[in-house]
Structure formats: C-alpha cells, structure tokens
Design a protein around this motif. Structure first.
Motif, mmCIF file in Angstrom:
data_model
loop_
_atom_site.group_PDB
_atom_site.id
_atom_site.type_symbol
_atom_site.label_atom_id
_atom_site.label_comp_id
_atom_site.label_asym_id
_atom_site.label_seq_id
_atom_site.Cartn_x
_atom_site.Cartn_y
_atom_site.Cartn_z
ATOM 1 N N ARG A 60 0.863 -1.186 0.000
ATOM 2 C CA ARG A 60 0.000 0.000 0.000
ATOM 3 C C ARG A 60 0.895 1.230 0.000
ATOM 4 N NH1 ARG A 60 -5.201 1.509 1.940
ATOM 5 N NH2 ARG A 60 -5.523 3.596 1.070
ATOM 6 N N VAL A 61 0.554 2.201 -0.845
ATOM 7 C CA VAL A 61 1.387 3.393 -0.991
ATOM 8 C C VAL A 61 0.508 4.635 -0.899
ATOM 9 C CG1 VAL A 61 3.051 4.629 -2.428
ATOM 10 C CG2 VAL A 61 2.984 2.122 -2.494
ATOM 11 N N TRP A 62 0.941 5.597 -0.085
ATOM 12 C CA TRP A 62 0.310 6.915 -0.024
ATOM 13 C C TRP A 62 1.326 7.966 -0.459
ATOM 14 C CZ3 TRP A 62 -0.362 3.273 3.827
ATOM 15 C CH2 TRP A 62 -1.663 2.938 4.195
ATOM 16 N N ASN A 63 0.923 8.901 -1.302
ATOM 17 C CA ASN A 63 1.791 10.052 -1.542
ATOM 18 C C ASN A 63 1.628 11.039 -0.392
ATOM 19 O OD1 ASN A 63 -0.518 11.677 -2.063
ATOM 20 N ND2 ASN A 63 -0.433 11.236 -4.266
ATOM 21 N N HIS A 64 2.368 12.145 -0.441
ATOM 22 C CA HIS A 64 2.357 13.045 0.715
ATOM 23 C C HIS A 64 0.980 13.663 0.932
ATOM 24 C CE1 HIS A 64 3.325 16.822 3.006
ATOM 25 N NE2 HIS A 64 3.889 15.895 3.745
#
Length: 213
Positions: A60-64
């Motif tokens: 799982r990846v979140w940007n800023h």
C-alpha cells in the motif's frame, strides 16, 4: 521571594525525577541527535509504503497529500533518548500506528515490524510495541510542524521505548513473520529498547530478546 521559587524548583525536579526511567536526566530543550545528514524533503517524490507480509499480499502506498489527509490525532507522551536525556509531557500530533494497521492489515503470522526511513535507516519493533495505543507517526510536536532536524515530514514516536526505536524521516513499514535487527540493533544496541529496564546495549540481552548478532 527567591527562597519559595527555589523550593518550587526543587519540588518540580523531584516530581520530574520520579517520572524518569533509571539513568535518565530531565531535558528542558530538544537536542538534535541523528546519524547522517538531514534529508531534503521533496513532496512530489515523497511516499509512505506498507509492504512485506500484508494480509492481502499487496503493498500500500500513499503520496504526501494522501498521507496528510489521513485521520489526525494527538497523544501526550514522553521521549527518552538512549543518550540519557528525557523530555516529559510533549504533545505529538499525527497518524496513529493503529490507523495504518487498519488501512493496511498485516497477515496473521506477522510478529514484528521494520520501520524504514531515509538513506536505508531502519528500526525493528515487536508488533505489540507498534500497535501500542500511543505509538504515532508524528508530523507535529506541541501544535507545531516538526523541523527538518527533528524528522519532518514524518517521524515515529514509540513513547514506551528508547527514542531510537522511533526513526526520523520515516518512509514506510515492513511487516515481518520473524524478527530482524535494524540499523542500531545490528551495531550493538539492545534489540528491545525498554528504558524502564535500561535495555541500552546488546550485551544486556537475555535469551529470547532478539536474533543472534
């Protein structure tokens, strides 16, 4: 007038000392301590990743921008540095570790987490320490954004462990089905890091405290 103030200072010092783990001293300011240079924050390139033994097998990846939109919470907690200074009663604001666990659950066999930061720095935690109520990915301290020197844009705070277990400049976490030592734990620091038990160095470890060095 001077004598009552002096007495008050003595009482304050005595109260503070009773709240300190063994071997610690009360710190009024916040010293800057870290290994290596302060990274330059580039918001368009920053992301936060959860990977390893996730429940669904995917990362799982979140940007800023996405990470900044996650539910914000505050905790009042102490910070104990292995260099023997302690700060008491700071307010930390950010995203609770439990929120990340809910959004990206670990697989049932996960027992530990590796916290990854800039430049490949890492710190390992038992899952129980990571899921503690006051463990938080902090963006603020005392209502102000963290400075770059103190970990902006994100640092982990694990109040019941020594501060090296909460890296600055965090970029993600890895779920693990077995323990693995992090950066300082490979270099002679205790694998668990409980300040109330003065678990500072690896030579103090007892059987079961961590993997072989």
């Amino acid at each position: 007038m001077g004598q009552p103030e002096e007495g008050g200072a003595r009482r304050e010092t005595a109260v503070a000392a009773s709240e300190l783990p063994p071997g610690q001293r009360l710190q009024r300011g916040w010293p800057v301590t870290h290994y290596g240079p302060v990274p330059r924050f580039k918001p368009d390139r920053w992301d936060f990743r959860v990977f390893g033994a996730t429940a669904d097998g995917d990362k799982r990846v979140w940007n800023h921008e996405e990470f900044s939109a996650l539910p914000f919470a505050t905790v009042v907690a102490d910070l104990h540095c292995v260099t023997k200074f302690s700060m008491l009663g700071s307010e930390w604001g950010g995203v609770p570790a439990r929120t990340i666990l809910e959004l990206a659950p670990p697989a049932p066999q996960v027992t530990h987490v590796m916290v990854w930061a800039e430049y490949g720095y890492s710190a390992n935690l038992r899952l129980a320490d990571f899921t503690a109520e006051r463990t938080i990915f902090a963006t603020h301290k005392d209502d102000e954004l963290l400075t770059a020197e103190h970990g902006f844009p994100l640092r982990l705070v694990v109040p019941h462990l020594y501060a090296w277990k909460g890296p600055k400049w965090v970029r993600g976490i890895e779920y693990m089905a077995a323990d693995r030592r992090g950066f300082w734990e490979e270099r002679g620091y205790h694998n668990l890091g409980d300040p109330w038990r003065e678990q500072r160095y690896s030579y103090q470890e007892e059987p079961g405290d961590g993997p072989e060095l």
